[in-house]
Design a protein around this motif. Sequence first.
Motif, PDB file in Angstrom:
ATOM      1  N   PRO A  81     140.328 124.229  71.777  1.00 35.64           N
ATOM      2  CA  PRO A  81     138.927 123.940  72.086  1.00 35.64           C
ATOM      3  C   PRO A  81     138.007 123.979  70.870  1.00 35.64           C
ATOM      4  CG  PRO A  81     139.473 126.171  72.761  1.00 35.64           C
ATOM      5  CD  PRO A  81     140.746 125.541  72.262  1.00 35.64           C
ATOM      6  N   TRP A 118     133.190 114.487  68.839  1.00 41.03           N
ATOM      7  CA  TRP A 118     134.148 115.336  69.543  1.00 41.03           C
ATOM      8  C   TRP A 118     133.391 116.095  70.616  1.00 41.03           C
ATOM      9  CZ3 TRP A 118     134.582 120.639  70.211  1.00 41.03           C
ATOM     10  CH2 TRP A 118     133.628 121.407  69.538  1.00 41.03           C
ATOM     11  N   GLN A 119     134.111 116.589  71.596  1.00 43.90           N
ATOM     12  CA  GLN A 119     133.508 117.385  72.665  1.00 43.90           C
ATOM     13  C   GLN A 119     134.567 118.294  73.271  1.00 43.90           C
ATOM     14  OE1 GLN A 119     132.477 113.725  74.612  1.00 43.90           O
ATOM     15  NE2 GLN A 119     133.663 114.292  76.418  1.00 43.90           N
ATOM     16  N   PRO A 120     134.178 119.490  73.708  1.00 41.39           N
ATOM     17  CA  PRO A 120     135.120 120.353  74.428  1.00 41.39           C
ATOM     18  C   PRO A 120     135.515 119.672  75.741  1.00 41.39           C
ATOM     19  CG  PRO A 120     133.098 121.532  73.862  1.00 41.39           C
ATOM     20  CD  PRO A 120     132.875 120.095  73.540  1.00 41.39           C
ATOM     21  N   LYS A 129     139.907 119.893  73.555  1.00 43.61           N
ATOM     22  CA  LYS A 129     138.827 119.050  73.057  1.00 43.61           C
ATOM     23  C   LYS A 129     139.279 117.601  73.004  1.00 43.61           C
ATOM     24  CE  LYS A 129     139.839 119.639  68.145  1.00 43.61           C
ATOM     25  NZ  LYS A 129     140.927 120.572  68.347  1.00 43.61           N
TER      26      LYS A 129
END
Length: 138
Positions: A81, A118-120, A129
Motif C-alpha cells: 500500500p 498512484w492511489q491506495p 496500490k
Amino acid sequence: MPETWDYTLYIPNDLRAVTVCRRTLRMVLTLHGLIRLVDTAELLATELISNAVRHTKGPAALRVRRTAQGLVWIGAWDTDPGPPQPPQPPQPLDQISELAEDGRGLALIRACADYWGWQPSGRFGDRGKYVWCELEAV
C-alpha cells in the motif's frame, strides 16, 4: 464516442509474468486497432508490472482500459500500500551506469505517458496500490 473496454490480467509474483503482460497488452491494443500505441504502451506496462513484481512479495495485476474520452489507461496493482518511489531526475548520459537497473522506471513513465499517478487500493481483497498512466488514443 470511442469504443470502451476493460481487461485485467492477474499474475503471480514472478518476473516471467512481465513478458506475459507485455504480450497480452500488445494483443489487446492490436485487436482494438491501436497498433500505433503498442511500443509506448508496452514500455509503460513493463515498467509498471516489473516494479510491482520486484518490489512486493504478493500477486499483481495489469489492468488496461479505454475510456469514453479516448484514453488508454494502463495500471498495475500490487500488494504494497505504500507509495512508489518518486521518479529520479534525469542524469547526463556520461553519469549513467550501463549496469544500473533501478531508478529509471517512473522517470520513463513520466516522460512517455500523458499523465500518471498512484492511489491506495483494496480492490482485489488485499490492501495495495495502483500505479497507472494514460495515453491519448484519439
